[in-house]
Scaffold this motif. Structure first.
Motif, mmCIF file in Angstrom:
data_model
loop_
_atom_site.group_PDB
_atom_site.id
_atom_site.type_symbol
_atom_site.label_atom_id
_atom_site.label_comp_id
_atom_site.label_asym_id
_atom_site.label_seq_id
_atom_site.Cartn_x
_atom_site.Cartn_y
_atom_site.Cartn_z
ATOM 1 N N THR A 56 7.688 10.006 -2.124
ATOM 2 C CA THR A 56 6.476 10.373 -1.389
ATOM 3 C C THR A 56 5.394 10.832 -2.347
ATOM 4 N N GLY A 105 4.009 7.863 -4.270
ATOM 5 C CA GLY A 105 3.183 7.015 -3.410
ATOM 6 C C GLY A 105 1.830 7.647 -3.141
ATOM 7 N N LEU A 106 1.861 8.947 -2.810
ATOM 8 C CA LEU A 106 0.606 9.636 -2.503
ATOM 9 C C LEU A 106 -0.264 9.769 -3.743
ATOM 10 N N TYR A 108 5.406 2.944 1.041
ATOM 11 C CA TYR A 108 6.277 3.883 0.338
ATOM 12 C C TYR A 108 6.508 5.140 1.160
ATOM 13 N N THR A 118 0.857 -1.185 0.000
ATOM 14 C CA THR A 118 0.000 0.000 0.000
ATOM 15 C C THR A 118 0.899 1.243 0.000
ATOM 16 N N PRO A 119 0.337 2.414 -0.328
ATOM 17 C CA PRO A 119 1.158 3.634 -0.323
ATOM 18 C C PRO A 119 1.859 3.863 1.008
ATOM 19 N N THR A 120 1.277 3.381 2.095
ATOM 20 C CA THR A 120 1.894 3.590 3.410
ATOM 21 C C THR A 120 3.330 3.079 3.432
ATOM 22 N N TRP A 127 -0.409 7.787 -6.212
ATOM 23 C CA TRP A 127 -1.031 6.484 -6.472
ATOM 24 C C TRP A 127 -2.200 6.272 -5.529
ATOM 25 N N GLY A 128 -1.986 6.629 -4.241
ATOM 26 C CA GLY A 128 -3.047 6.455 -3.261
ATOM 27 C C GLY A 128 -4.260 7.324 -3.546
ATOM 28 N N GLY A 185 -0.661 15.071 0.021
ATOM 29 C CA GLY A 185 -1.250 13.802 0.437
ATOM 30 C C GLY A 185 -2.499 13.991 1.281
#
Lengths: 100, 497
Positions: free
Chosen positions: A45, A48-49, A7, A3-5, A51-52, B192
């Motif tokens: 970061t 990853g974010l 990353y 999961t993005p977490t 993608w999330g 984010g």
């Protein structure tokens, strides 16, 4: 099952390693490399974010960061070369004329 | 058939971009010209860069009228904000660049460093500063910040024969790049948390929903504060300021203290005071502590210095503390007060650095107290101008510095930040002592023997006169400027004109 977490945690670690490097190393070139490490951790970061969030904006930001990182290295190396021309060593400890 | 499809692209209002185009394209054009014709005379380069700044200021005046008619808007898909705030700061930053260019002209001749680069870099740094003032998107703002910073890193290392200058450049670069990464990490985390880097979008998210898991958002704001307070030289991220100010060429210091500071505070006011206004309770305590430390440590460290330029560097740190009061007020009144402060301080500090440029003499290295001893007798005009600047920095009534300090303290009190306002008043008293010390040295001590005769070059004279006029005029009639500052508020509007 990444999961993005994962990353985010990884990039936080890489960022900390870079920050630690800038603080403890005395060779300007290594310090530049550590700054690059920190910038790339931020890139991770962003990806990853993005993608999330399922959003393209974060991935586009990465390109801007890359351009900035490249330009930063050019400026930094130019300053190191200018100093090296005048003296042999260029570690951060040699640069101590200014203090107080 | 596929090729006939229209690619959607955001509408671009070119008029809004005019100030940035004047300075950016102006800088690049003169750089290109030197590669065609090697020996452009110095006066031509200086007039060119002052003309580019004048172009930016004139277009800002035109835009101000347009803003008065149509109200705020934003362009390029909300990435560039067109509001009174950005136009007002255009005038501040362009004036700072013009004054630094005027100071640099005789400086380059005296130090035998002729070349177009310093002027080009000043213009490009100014462009970056303008992008920071206009940027309505965190990524656009970051690009502006980097444009500004990279030009200023080189500018501080500009004096080829002074090792102090190169050391200053190196220190500024390493610490600056380090702090930029924190800023960028902050932007990533805010992205984010809110799903956008656009300030209009972020404000809309904060207005419409309560973010339950706000760890990302708060972490992002904290990192953003670290990066931005570094750029404006606030305690505890101030340690580079005295070294860089002492080592960098004096005209460049004038720009760093006026233009770079204005751009940094533009970002703080736009991002913290406006975009994150809905969650003001979360970030104000941090800025309160930073402001109080900046005010006290800046003023206290300045007292013990033996080098006038270093002393003024610490004094500029304590001025940053005062402007932070306007930021933490997070109100329209605070923003207006901070803008008034930035405008008047830009002229003040340029005038102060103009004096130091003349006094330091060849080599740009003598900033000891001996160098200014008996300045009132050696060159009465220069001594008088410096006296006005020091009075204004100390906040003596009938100078712009008094009105500026009063404005930010009143704004802080207005938003119930009482204890920081108290600290600011104590800091003002300590600061008065340090400016008095310079004045005593200038007027009550005899000049050192064989002190060289001082000549004020015409361009430096221009800067001195305009700085004195601004300082006295807005000190006696603050309403003239305050009216504009009141209207120059940040408007996060998505609408296109």
């Amino acid at each position: 099952m990444l999961t993005p977490t994962y990353y985010l945690v990884l990039s936080a670690l890489v960022f900390s390693i870079g920050a630690f490097g800038v603080l403890v190393r005395r060779n300007p070139l290594i310090m530049f490399m550590c700054v690059e490490l920190m910038l790339n951790a931020v890139n991770l970061t962003f990806i990853g974010l993005a993608w999330g969030l399922n959003d393209i904006g974060g991935q586009v930001s990465v390109f801007f960061v890359m351009v900035v990182a490249a330009a930063e290295v050019v400026v930094g190396l130019a300053i190191v070369v200018a100093i090296m021309r005048r003296r042999d060593g260029a570690t951060a400890d040699d640069l101590s004329v200014l203090r107080g | 058939m596929m090729l006939a499809q229209v690619i959607p692209s955001p509408s671009i209002d070119i008029e809004v971009l005019l100030p940035m185009l004047f300075m950016g394209v102006g800088g690049l054009l003169i750089l290109t010209m030197t590669s065609v014709k090697k020996d452009l005379p110095g006066w031509f380069v200086t007039s060119w860069s002052v003309a580019a700044c004048a172009g930016a200021i004139i277009s800002a005046i035109v835009l101000w009228n347009q803003f008065g008619d149509d109200g705020p808007s934003s362009t390029i898909a909300g990435a560039v904000g067109f509001d009174g705030f950005s136009i007002f700061l255009t005038v501040v930053i362009a004036s700072a660049v013009a004054m630094a260019s005027l100071l640099a002209h005789p400086y380059l001749e005296r130090e035998e460093l002729e070349g177009v680069e310093l002027h080009v870099l000043l213009l490009l740094a100014g462009t970056g500063g303008l992008i920071m003032a206009f940027g309505n998107d965190l990524i656009v703002f970051f690009l502006g910040l980097e444009t500004l910073s990279m030009a200023v890193y080189i500018l501080s290392a500009m004096h080829r024969r002074r090792i102090q200058s190169q050391e200053a450049g190196m220190k500024y670069f390493v610490l600056g790049a380090f702090s930029s990464t924190f800023l960028l990490y902050g932007i990533a985390l805010i992205y984010g948390a809110t799903g956008t880097t656009n300030m209009i979008g972020i404000r809309a998210v904060l207005d419409n929903q309560v973010i339950v898991e706000d760890g990302l958002l708060l972490g992002g704001i904290a990192l953003l504060i670290v990066g931005l307070t570094f750029k404006v030289g606030a305690v505890p991220f101030h340690s580079w300021t005295p070294d860089v100010y002492e080592g960098a060429p004096t005209p460049v210091v004038a720009f760093m203290a006026s233009g770079v500071k204005a751009a940094g505070f533009a970002a703080l006011l736009r991002i913290l005071s406006t975009t994150f206004q809905p969650i003001v309770d979360d970030w104000v305590p941090a800025i309160e502590v930073i402001a109080a430390l900046t005010l006290l440590i800046g003023a206290l460290s300045a007292i013990v210095q033996t080098n006038v330029k270093r002393m003024l560097a610490y004094s500029s740190i304590s001025h940053a503390g005062f402007i932070l009061l306007g930021v933490l007020a997070a109100s329209e009144r605070g923003t207006a007060a901070a803008l008034f402060y930035l405008f008047t301080y830009a002229f003040l500090v340029s005038g102060t650095m103009a004096t130091l440029t003349v006094v330091a003499g060849q080599g740009d290295s003598d900033f000891s107290f001996e160098s200014i001893q008996g300045l009132g007798r050696r060159k009465p005009i220069l001594g008088f101008a410096m006296m006005i600047f020091l009075f204004a920095q100390a906040g003596i009534p009938f100078t712009s510095g008094f009105v500026a300090k009063f404005g930010v303290i009143a704004a802080a009190v207005d938003s119930q930040n009482y204890w920081v306002a108290g600290v600011a008043m104590i800091s003002a008293v300590i600061g008065a002592f340090l400016y008095l010390r310079i004045l005593v040295s200038m007027f009550l001590q005899d000049p050192v023997e064989d002190a060289p005769a001082l000549v004020i070059p015409r361009t430096i004279g221009t800067v001195l006169v305009s700085a004195v006029v601004v300082t006295i005029l807005f000190g006696i009639f603050p309403g003239l400027l305050d009216g504009f500052a009141q209207d120059a508020l940040v408007a996060l509007t998505a609408g296109t004109p």
